[in-house]
Design a protein around this motif. Sequence first.
Motif: not given
Length: 308
Positions: A247-248, A251-252, A255, A260, A262, A265, A268-269
């Motif tokens: 997931t990281r 998200a990268s 980007e 965008d 959301g 992210r 991922r978090d």
Amino acid sequence: MAIIGFAGLGLMGAGIAGNILKAGYALRVLAHRNRQPIDDLVARGAEEVTSAAALGSECDIVFLCVTGAPQVRALIEGDEGIRAGAQSADRQGLVIVDCSTSEPTVTRELAASLSEDGITLMDAPLGGTPTQAEAGELQAIVGGDASTLEAIRPVLDTWTTKILHVGPVGAGHTMKLLNNFLAMGYGAIFTEALTIGARAGITPQTFDSVIRGSRMDSGFYRTFFQYVLERDRDAHRFTLANAHKDTRYLASLAEEMNVDAGVARAVRDLYASAEDQGDGEKFVPELSDIFAARHQVFLNQAPDTAGN
């Protein structure tokens, strides 16, 4: 027949390598501290080598099935890496097949660099489970040129039931990240829904009675809930650390594409928070317990009266 090299004999890699060997290919496997799969394959006829350079110098096709982009880069570009071995043996025409879930940007960068030395990099991340890997029933999501795919197809056929060519090099890893974003997104949603439901008096059994057999049912749902309802940890063996990594990467990528994202992210978090508290080696369905415990909720388990 081509000589095949293999680095990364984890839950998936060991099954893939075993099927390549069973098909009659000469197999070189890279030494690793986890001896069980190495010793098993050597007992069945594989040859162990002590460096990635040996894979590059002795093999026609080298498969990588490791954790992620840093490990792939180290295996290829290290002082004792595959590229160095291929250069020393003037191994023009070597094909490296990266079955890891890696970063498409890194994949494309490595492919461009390796091509200068006559080495082709293909990405072929996996769809399936360790059980399917052992049975030779995985899906390969392939990025790269069509002619190279046809050249390596007989080897891919030894461990797949479906080969999907999704575009140029890097496209396989991109599609795999999208696939895993969907899967880990479901995991995050199931996790939060169970805790919200439990707080409102809805048990996991009641939740399942509504979802199972409905349009929201799926193979992922079934293995996730095999843990939730039956506490079967082996039903869905994908670690939270790997979920966070994938997931990281996604998200990268978003980007990098100026999206965008959301939701990406947030997903991922949630996985990052589980790894940060030391639960990275637990499996994805166990995220439901981790999140519930933060809210003093217990899903199908007795409260820990010792406070652990």
